[in-house]
Design a protein around this motif. Sequence first.
Motif, mmCIF file in Angstrom:
data_model
loop_
_atom_site.group_PDB
_atom_site.id
_atom_site.type_symbol
_atom_site.label_atom_id
_atom_site.label_comp_id
_atom_site.label_asym_id
_atom_site.label_seq_id
_atom_site.Cartn_x
_atom_site.Cartn_y
_atom_site.Cartn_z
ATOM 1 N N GLN A 25 1.028 -1.202 0.067
ATOM 2 C CA GLN A 25 0.191 0.056 -0.430
ATOM 3 C C GLN A 25 1.272 1.171 -0.620
ATOM 4 N N LYS A 26 2.233 1.422 0.681
ATOM 5 C CA LYS A 26 3.236 2.723 0.446
ATOM 6 C C LYS A 26 3.304 2.639 -0.611
ATOM 7 N N GLY A 27 3.836 1.552 -1.316
ATOM 8 C CA GLY A 27 4.591 1.542 -2.453
ATOM 9 C C GLY A 27 3.697 2.386 -3.260
ATOM 10 N N ILE A 28 2.468 2.387 -3.676
ATOM 11 C CA ILE A 28 1.307 2.791 -5.156
ATOM 12 C C ILE A 28 1.251 3.934 -4.555
ATOM 13 N N ALA A 29 1.646 5.062 -3.560
ATOM 14 C CA ALA A 29 2.148 6.586 -3.447
ATOM 15 C C ALA A 29 3.602 6.731 -3.904
ATOM 16 N N VAL A 30 4.233 6.017 -3.592
ATOM 17 C CA VAL A 30 5.650 5.492 -4.198
ATOM 18 C C VAL A 30 6.172 5.755 -5.118
#
Length: 218
Positions: free
Chosen positions: A113-118
């Motif tokens: 989930q964090k990777g989506i924003a990155v």
Amino acid sequence: MLVEIIKFGREERAAVTSLDVAETFGKEHYHVLEDIRVIQSNISSPEFSGLFLEETYTASNGKKNPMYVMGRDGFTLLVMGYTGEAAMRFKLAYINQFNAMEEALRGKLIERQKGIAVRQALTKALQQSAEDARMHGHSYSTYTNCIYKVLFGMNANQLREKFGIGKKESLRDCFTQEELRAVQSMECLVSGLVDCGWEYDQVKAFIQQNNAQRYLAA
């Protein structure tokens, strides 16, 4: 005994195989298969129809034989009738392993989930730079391949071949929590460098050096 993260369709779960259950509990594998099939024959609700996933394995004689993969619920139904002191120890050990794998899976989902924003930040940085036009719209895949090559020594296609997945499947589902963190950290770095006007060759040289320094520091 071995509890691992296995795909049930598109969903990842902590799971174990009937082969492992048979070995751990000292049973013939065909007896475990029979136990599973009896359970399946007594399940009438579609809600519980996916507790056991039938697969095959290659025996020592080269023959393909059936086996089952099961998550925590399927495992619980299967072994609740196994009795004795040793059986109880094995059940508790499996429960501990399921807990550990499910915790790892939760951590992995958080990183995804964090990777989506990155990834969105990197994509935006590339689109707003001259790199995307220079690479004819292929800047994201080019930079991603560079990151994978630096971190894993393989590009995306080579990693897909390693994990045995097709182009429509998500490569990042195959990464561990630590690997996801490493990719995201590198993407953040690359995004910042692109925002500062760096070009591909400069970014590539810098992240190669940065990654080498991390290994030397470790």
